[in-house]
Design a protein around this motif. Structure first.
Motif, mmCIF file in Angstrom:
data_model
loop_
_atom_site.group_PDB
_atom_site.id
_atom_site.type_symbol
_atom_site.label_atom_id
_atom_site.label_comp_id
_atom_site.label_asym_id
_atom_site.label_seq_id
_atom_site.Cartn_x
_atom_site.Cartn_y
_atom_site.Cartn_z
ATOM 1 N N UNK A 114 35.197 -4.219 6.740
ATOM 2 C CA UNK A 114 34.422 -3.107 6.188
ATOM 3 C C UNK A 114 35.302 -1.868 6.208
ATOM 4 N N UNK A 115 35.377 -1.180 5.081
ATOM 5 C CA UNK A 115 36.229 0.005 4.961
ATOM 6 C C UNK A 115 35.365 1.210 4.617
ATOM 7 N N UNK A 116 35.335 2.177 5.521
ATOM 8 C CA UNK A 116 34.556 3.393 5.340
ATOM 9 C C UNK A 116 35.510 4.554 5.076
ATOM 10 N N UNK A 117 35.488 5.064 3.851
ATOM 11 C CA UNK A 117 36.353 6.185 3.493
ATOM 12 C C UNK A 117 35.828 7.491 4.053
ATOM 13 N N UNK A 118 36.732 8.377 4.443
ATOM 14 C CA UNK A 118 36.311 9.697 4.908
ATOM 15 C C UNK A 118 35.663 10.494 3.785
ATOM 16 N N UNK A 119 35.813 9.996 2.547
ATOM 17 C CA UNK A 119 35.159 10.627 1.393
ATOM 18 C C UNK A 119 33.740 10.096 1.187
ATOM 19 N N UNK A 120 33.293 9.189 2.078
ATOM 20 C CA UNK A 120 31.935 8.654 1.974
ATOM 21 C C UNK A 120 31.848 7.295 1.307
ATOM 22 N N UNK A 121 32.950 6.760 0.803
ATOM 23 C CA UNK A 121 32.931 5.438 0.172
ATOM 24 C C UNK A 121 32.779 4.349 1.225
ATOM 25 N N UNK A 122 32.201 3.224 0.837
ATOM 26 C CA UNK A 122 31.998 2.111 1.760
ATOM 27 C C UNK A 122 32.107 0.797 0.991
ATOM 28 N N UNK A 123 33.049 -0.072 1.424
ATOM 29 C CA UNK A 123 33.234 -1.353 0.774
ATOM 30 C C UNK A 123 33.433 -2.446 1.812
ATOM 31 N N UNK A 124 33.060 -3.673 1.446
ATOM 32 C CA UNK A 124 33.239 -4.816 2.335
ATOM 33 C C UNK A 124 34.023 -5.910 1.615
ATOM 34 N N UNK A 125 34.731 -6.704 2.407
ATOM 35 C CA UNK A 125 35.583 -7.770 1.866
ATOM 36 C C UNK A 125 35.499 -8.995 2.776
ATOM 37 N N UNK A 126 35.818 -10.163 2.212
ATOM 38 C CA UNK A 126 35.913 -11.381 2.998
ATOM 39 C C UNK A 126 34.580 -12.058 3.253
ATOM 40 N N UNK A 127 34.606 -13.090 4.102
ATOM 41 C CA UNK A 127 33.403 -13.858 4.416
ATOM 42 C C UNK A 127 33.559 -14.566 5.757
ATOM 43 N N UNK A 128 32.421 -14.821 6.391
ATOM 44 C CA UNK A 128 32.391 -15.542 7.656
ATOM 45 C C UNK A 128 32.228 -17.032 7.395
ATOM 46 N N UNK A 129 32.817 -17.857 8.260
ATOM 47 C CA UNK A 129 32.668 -19.310 8.150
ATOM 48 C C UNK A 129 32.335 -19.863 9.540
ATOM 49 N N UNK A 130 31.039 -19.819 9.918
ATOM 50 C CA UNK A 130 30.657 -20.288 11.256
ATOM 51 C C UNK A 130 30.946 -21.761 11.481
ATOM 52 N N UNK A 131 30.835 -22.574 10.442
ATOM 53 C CA UNK A 131 31.094 -24.007 10.578
ATOM 54 C C UNK A 131 32.550 -24.269 10.969
ATOM 55 N N UNK A 132 33.470 -23.563 10.307
ATOM 56 C CA UNK A 132 34.893 -23.717 10.613
ATOM 57 C C UNK A 132 35.187 -23.265 12.039
ATOM 58 N N UNK A 133 34.555 -22.179 12.446
ATOM 59 C CA UNK A 133 34.771 -21.666 13.793
ATOM 60 C C UNK A 133 34.310 -22.674 14.843
ATOM 61 N N UNK A 134 33.080 -23.167 14.694
ATOM 62 C CA UNK A 134 32.541 -24.096 15.698
ATOM 63 C C UNK A 134 33.322 -25.389 15.742
ATOM 64 N N UNK A 135 33.771 -25.859 14.587
ATOM 65 C CA UNK A 135 34.603 -27.063 14.561
ATOM 66 C C UNK A 135 35.914 -26.838 15.325
ATOM 67 N N UNK A 136 36.507 -25.688 15.105
ATOM 68 C CA UNK A 136 37.753 -25.353 15.788
ATOM 69 C C UNK A 136 37.545 -25.283 17.299
ATOM 70 N N UNK A 137 36.391 -24.782 17.716
ATOM 71 C CA UNK A 137 36.077 -24.661 19.148
ATOM 72 C C UNK A 137 35.640 -25.991 19.751
ATOM 73 N N UNK A 138 35.409 -27.003 18.912
ATOM 74 C CA UNK A 138 34.936 -28.290 19.406
ATOM 75 C C UNK A 138 33.466 -28.262 19.776
ATOM 76 N N UNK A 139 32.693 -27.438 19.050
ATOM 77 C CA UNK A 139 31.267 -27.282 19.330
ATOM 78 C C UNK A 139 30.423 -27.787 18.164
ATOM 79 N N UNK A 140 29.223 -28.214 18.478
ATOM 80 C CA UNK A 140 28.270 -28.628 17.451
ATOM 81 C C UNK A 140 26.957 -27.925 17.716
ATOM 82 N N UNK A 141 26.381 -27.360 16.657
ATOM 83 C CA UNK A 141 25.119 -26.648 16.811
ATOM 84 C C UNK A 141 23.983 -27.614 17.125
#
Length: 313
Positions: free
Chosen positions: A286-313
């Protein structure tokens, strides 16, 4: 200009004063330097990891542990906020000093890098140097440095060995895995620097990353810790103005996104420099400009994270 080496002496003193409580052990070498074992022959602790990470950022950031839940599973997250992130992250926290000598190998970072100006071009770009007599260095290694390594650090920092304090932790230790989880902002800053962005335009930053579990070996631990940043690390920046470069600063901008770092490092034979640099970005930005602008980028991947940690929901 203020000194980041002098800025962290209070944290070093706290670590030394609480070493029994925090499961770390200090050693005074024959050259009068100080080595603090934070996980090589000690257990270490979360408290030690917080101090270790604060020192790594030159005292310009603060670290805490916060709870989080992903798919019904309780996880620990490191939370970081940083002022002057160009100096804190690029000028101190970035693991840019490779140490290799007979019988010893490690990667150094922390305030002493600014005294040694490693690498010099980066410090010229962020317009920072530190001429403090004290040299505080973090080292990621599986063995403790000897007088030989410390003498070399002192020489590179133009100081005496008795002025050097080295804090050492393996990547797969409690302190080491916690340290890696605090690098999300550093990854963004480094990626922006690679893209040609003026990193001094980032005035403040914060980040939160799941702390990877301990694994059977250092490489597995490191792979999971890096996946935590790339697939679930979140960063917020305050910047002087919007810029199209930010869309290239998250991990999903990489052509190899979707592969685990364990697999990527295996393909690269353990050489981080052979992994696509675009992969070293957080999941969300998330990028918050001092001029008041606000933009977001990217995405979360909980499945990839849990697999990497060796966890199953």
């Amino acid at each position: 200009m203020f000194s980041i080496n002098e800025n962290v002496t209070g944290y070093v003193d706290e670590l030394l004063n609480r070493e029994e409580e925090l499961n770390v052990k200090s050693h005074f070498l024959e050259n009068q330097s100080t080595v603090i074992d934070c996980g090589v022959n000690t257990i270490g602790s979360i408290g030690a990891g917080m101090l270790y990470a604060n020192i790594a950022m030159g005292g310009l950031g603060r670290v805490s542990m916060v709870p989080g839940i992903i798919d019904g599973l309780y996880l620990q997250f490191s939370q970081v906020w940083i002022d002057r992130p160009a100096i804190a992250c690029l000028g101190s926290q970035k693991p840019a000093w490779k140490m290799k000598a007979e019988g010893f190998a490690g990667t150094a970072f922390g305030p002493a890098r600014a005294s040694a100006q490693k690498p010099k071009a980066l410090y010229q770009a962020i317009n920072y140097s530190d001429d403090a007599e004290t040299a505080i260095i973090n080292i990621e290694a599986t063995a403790l440095p000897t007088e030989k390594e410390i003498d070399n650090i002192a020489k590179q920092c133009s100081t005496d060995p008795e002025c050097v304090v080295a804090l050492v932790a393996p990547p797969g230790s409690v302190v080491g895995t916690f340290m890696t989880s605090t690098r999300a902002v550093e990854w963004v800053m480094n990626r922006l620097f690679q893209l040609g962005y003026n990193t001094s335009d980032v005035t403040s930053a914060s980040g939160v990353v799941p702390v990877a579990p301990l694994c059977a070996n250092d490489q597995e631990c490191m792979g999971s810790a890096l996946d935590a940043i790339a697939y679930y690390g979140m960063v917020s920046l305050y910047v002087k103005g919007a810029n199209d470069m930010f869309k290239s600063a998250t991990a999903d901008a990489s052509k190899v996104y979707g592969k685990s770092f364990k697999a990527l490092l295996k393909d690269a034979q353990g050489d981080y420099s052979k992994v696509d640099p675009a992969m070293f970005g957080p999941a969300r930005l998330m990028v918050n400009g001092l001029d008041g602008s606000l933009k977001t980028y990217g995405r979360l991947d909980p499945s990839m994270l849990l697999t990497s940690f060796g966890l199953k929901a």
